[in-house]
Design a protein around this motif. Structure first.
Motif, mmCIF file in Angstrom:
data_model
loop_
_atom_site.group_PDB
_atom_site.id
_atom_site.type_symbol
_atom_site.label_atom_id
_atom_site.label_comp_id
_atom_site.label_asym_id
_atom_site.label_seq_id
_atom_site.Cartn_x
_atom_site.Cartn_y
_atom_site.Cartn_z
ATOM 1 N N VAL A 171 2.364 -9.599 16.710
ATOM 2 C CA VAL A 171 2.058 -10.038 15.351
ATOM 3 C C VAL A 171 0.731 -9.430 14.911
ATOM 4 C CG1 VAL A 171 1.556 -12.005 13.850
ATOM 5 C CG2 VAL A 171 3.314 -12.216 15.621
ATOM 6 N N ALA A 172 0.706 -8.910 13.680
ATOM 7 C CA ALA A 172 -0.523 -8.473 13.025
ATOM 8 C C ALA A 172 -0.697 -9.311 11.765
ATOM 9 C CB ALA A 172 -0.467 -6.989 12.678
ATOM 10 N N THR A 173 -1.898 -9.391 11.261
ATOM 11 C CA THR A 173 -2.145 -10.165 10.054
ATOM 12 C C THR A 173 -2.841 -9.314 8.998
ATOM 13 O OG1 THR A 173 -4.261 -10.996 10.928
ATOM 14 C CG2 THR A 173 -2.307 -12.359 11.288
ATOM 15 N N VAL A 174 -2.541 -9.614 7.743
ATOM 16 C CA VAL A 174 -3.260 -9.032 6.620
ATOM 17 C C VAL A 174 -3.574 -10.153 5.650
ATOM 18 C CG1 VAL A 174 -1.083 -8.377 5.489
ATOM 19 C CG2 VAL A 174 -3.225 -7.347 4.728
ATOM 20 N N GLY A 175 -4.831 -10.230 5.249
ATOM 21 C CA GLY A 175 -5.251 -11.293 4.345
ATOM 22 C C GLY A 175 -5.976 -10.735 3.141
ATOM 23 N N PHE A 176 -5.795 -11.419 2.018
ATOM 24 C CA PHE A 176 -6.426 -11.015 0.769
ATOM 25 C C PHE A 176 -7.451 -12.064 0.345
ATOM 26 C CE2 PHE A 176 -2.244 -9.046 0.817
ATOM 27 C CZ PHE A 176 -2.498 -7.755 0.389
ATOM 28 N N SER A 177 -8.680 -11.623 0.057
ATOM 29 C CA SER A 177 -9.740 -12.501 -0.430
ATOM 30 C C SER A 177 -9.930 -13.680 0.531
ATOM 31 C CB SER A 177 -9.416 -12.967 -1.852
ATOM 32 O OG SER A 177 -10.525 -13.589 -2.452
ATOM 33 N N ALA A 233 -8.154 -8.189 -4.480
ATOM 34 C CA ALA A 233 -7.069 -8.868 -3.765
ATOM 35 C C ALA A 233 -5.686 -8.363 -4.154
ATOM 36 C CB ALA A 233 -7.183 -10.382 -3.947
ATOM 37 N N GLU A 234 -4.665 -9.192 -3.870
ATOM 38 C CA GLU A 234 -3.282 -8.743 -3.998
ATOM 39 C C GLU A 234 -2.876 -8.458 -5.429
ATOM 40 O OE1 GLU A 234 -2.694 -13.280 -3.111
ATOM 41 O OE2 GLU A 234 -4.283 -11.762 -2.942
ATOM 42 N N ASN A 235 -3.497 -9.135 -6.387
ATOM 43 C CA ASN A 235 -3.128 -8.896 -7.783
ATOM 44 C C ASN A 235 -3.501 -7.489 -8.240
ATOM 45 O OD1 ASN A 235 -2.009 -11.440 -8.248
ATOM 46 N ND2 ASN A 235 -3.999 -12.329 -8.713
ATOM 47 N N ALA A 236 -4.527 -6.912 -7.639
ATOM 48 C CA ALA A 236 -4.980 -5.581 -8.041
ATOM 49 C C ALA A 236 -4.516 -4.480 -7.091
ATOM 50 C CB ALA A 236 -6.512 -5.546 -8.131
ATOM 51 N N ALA A 237 -3.986 -4.859 -5.933
ATOM 52 C CA ALA A 237 -3.578 -3.855 -4.940
ATOM 53 C C ALA A 237 -2.257 -3.214 -5.354
ATOM 54 C CB ALA A 237 -3.434 -4.507 -3.572
ATOM 55 N N ASP A 238 -2.269 -1.913 -5.549
ATOM 56 C CA ASP A 238 -1.042 -1.241 -5.964
ATOM 57 C C ASP A 238 -0.193 -0.893 -4.744
ATOM 58 O OD1 ASP A 238 -2.211 1.038 -4.828
ATOM 59 O OD2 ASP A 238 -2.700 1.938 -6.764
ATOM 60 N N GLU A 239 1.004 -0.395 -5.002
ATOM 61 C CA GLU A 239 1.952 -0.093 -3.939
ATOM 62 C C GLU A 239 1.399 0.923 -2.949
ATOM 63 O OE1 GLU A 239 6.371 1.985 -3.527
ATOM 64 O OE2 GLU A 239 5.883 0.833 -5.325
ATOM 65 N N ALA A 240 0.683 1.926 -3.468
ATOM 66 C CA ALA A 240 0.168 2.977 -2.584
ATOM 67 C C ALA A 240 -0.841 2.416 -1.579
ATOM 68 C CB ALA A 240 -0.461 4.096 -3.407
ATOM 69 N N LEU A 241 -1.703 1.516 -2.041
ATOM 70 C CA LEU A 241 -2.700 0.939 -1.143
ATOM 71 C C LEU A 241 -2.034 0.059 -0.090
ATOM 72 C CD1 LEU A 241 -5.562 0.383 -0.237
ATOM 73 C CD2 LEU A 241 -5.717 -1.392 -2.011
ATOM 74 N N ILE A 242 -1.092 -0.777 -0.497
ATOM 75 C CA ILE A 242 -0.414 -1.638 0.464
ATOM 76 C C ILE A 242 0.389 -0.807 1.461
ATOM 77 C CG2 ILE A 242 1.282 -3.486 0.732
ATOM 78 C CD1 ILE A 242 0.411 -4.473 -2.037
ATOM 79 N N GLU A 243 0.965 0.284 0.993
ATOM 80 C CA GLU A 243 1.688 1.196 1.886
ATOM 81 C C GLU A 243 0.759 1.734 2.967
ATOM 82 O OE1 GLU A 243 4.745 3.516 3.459
ATOM 83 O OE2 GLU A 243 4.943 2.085 1.810
ATOM 84 N N ARG A 244 -0.432 2.138 2.590
ATOM 85 C CA ARG A 244 -1.398 2.648 3.567
ATOM 86 C C ARG A 244 -1.834 1.567 4.553
ATOM 87 N NH1 ARG A 244 -5.886 4.227 -0.043
ATOM 88 N NH2 ARG A 244 -7.014 4.553 1.919
ATOM 89 N N VAL A 245 -1.989 0.347 4.059
ATOM 90 C CA VAL A 245 -2.337 -0.764 4.947
ATOM 91 C C VAL A 245 -1.208 -0.995 5.950
ATOM 92 C CG1 VAL A 245 -2.763 -3.255 5.074
ATOM 93 C CG2 VAL A 245 -3.890 -1.883 3.306
#
Length: 283
Positions: free
Chosen positions: A130-136, A263-275
């Motif tokens: 398991v890995a975790t990703v958290g926003f703000s 946070a997640e409201n401003a994170a676009d698809e490209a950034l989340i893809e890289r994460v």
């Protein structure tokens, strides 16, 4: 601990990560029921085992911790889950006091128990890692959780604060009013759909920057992502988190994203893809 409230799960199949999408109410260690959703990795959905499809069964689940006022149902979190599912199975959940979860928000304190319940459920579905990703707020919780509960593969903290009680920006002063004042909590409940605990912290949780240092000492990879246009937390927050982790380990990274807000409201698809790529690299 069995994190799943019996009789309240749907479509969990045979506890296989390639099973159909599942929804559950989870019981935290302090007895709060938390709403959670499992999304299988793309290519292993619809309940078809990987041995049939020829797609390797995913060995990793990414558990996503949203920001303050977020929830499983919010479009930004659903978008993040959709992108991350290209890389791994995904579990999203609503923190206490948010969405369909019970209880009241403690704004980063007891939320570590919510994240632990979601991780426990992911493992019960058959994911060995398991890995975790958290926003703000969720980023601060993810860092603290990994310091308190060993066993997480890696952590990504997006738009996370490094320390508590920060009031150096107008949005954070407004947020403190919402959390600390009776009228603010009414606004939080009615306007932001977030139920906030009126009791102040009796024991201040370990600051995220100190928890990041623990991750560094243990060699747990930490990705710190922050926008240079973040209206809540200036760049000394991500830099402090990164320095604390990198001082003891060379496996952490810092991304300062040009034009990225919060946070997640401003994170676009490209950034989340890289994460997602970062969380699953080498697996």
């Amino acid at each position: 601990m069995d994190a799943v409230a019996k009789g309240l799960t749907r479509n969990t199949g045979g506890a296989r990560p390639w099973g159909a999408p599942a929804e559950a109410l989870l019981i935290t260690a302090d007895g709060v029921r938390i709403h959670a959703v499992h999304r299988p990795a793309d290519g292993s959905a619809d309940g078809v085992p990987a041995v049939v499809t020829g797609v390797a069964a995913p060995s990793l689940a990414v558990v996503v911790a949203h920001g303050f006022t977020g929830a499983v149902e919010r479009p930004a979190l659903r978008r993040a889950a959709e992108v991350l599912a290209r890389h791994a199975g995904v579990v999203t959940f609503s923190f206490r006091g948010h969405g369909r979860s019970e209880g009241r928000s403690t704004v980063g304190d007891r939320e570590v128990l919510d994240l632990e319940a979601a991780i426990d459920w992911a493992r019960s579905l058959g994911y060995p890692r398991v890995a975790t990703v958290g926003f703000s707020m969720g980023g601060a919780v993810a860092v603290r959780h990994a310091a308190l509960y060993p066993g997480v593969e890696s952590v990504a903290a997006v738009s996370a604060p490094a320390r508590w009680y920060y009031r150096g920006t107008v949005p954070m002063r407004r947020l403190h009013w919402v959390v600390m004042k009776p009228l603010g909590r009414v606004v939080g409940r009615l306007g932001l759909r977030t139920r906030i605990d009126p009791q102040e912290w009796t024991d201040v949780p370990v600051p995220p920057v100190e928890a990041a240092a623990v991750l560094g000492e243990r060699g747990v990879p930490l990705l710190v992502v922050h926008g240079d246009s973040d209206p809540y937390f200036p760049l000394d927050h991500p830099r402090s988190l990164y320095r604390a982790a990198a001082a003891a380990s060379g496996v952490s990274e810092l991304w300062i994203e040009e034009g990225f807000g919060h946070a997640e409201n401003a994170a676009d698809e490209a950034l989340i893809e890289r994460v997602g790529e970062w969380l699953t690299r080498g697996l």
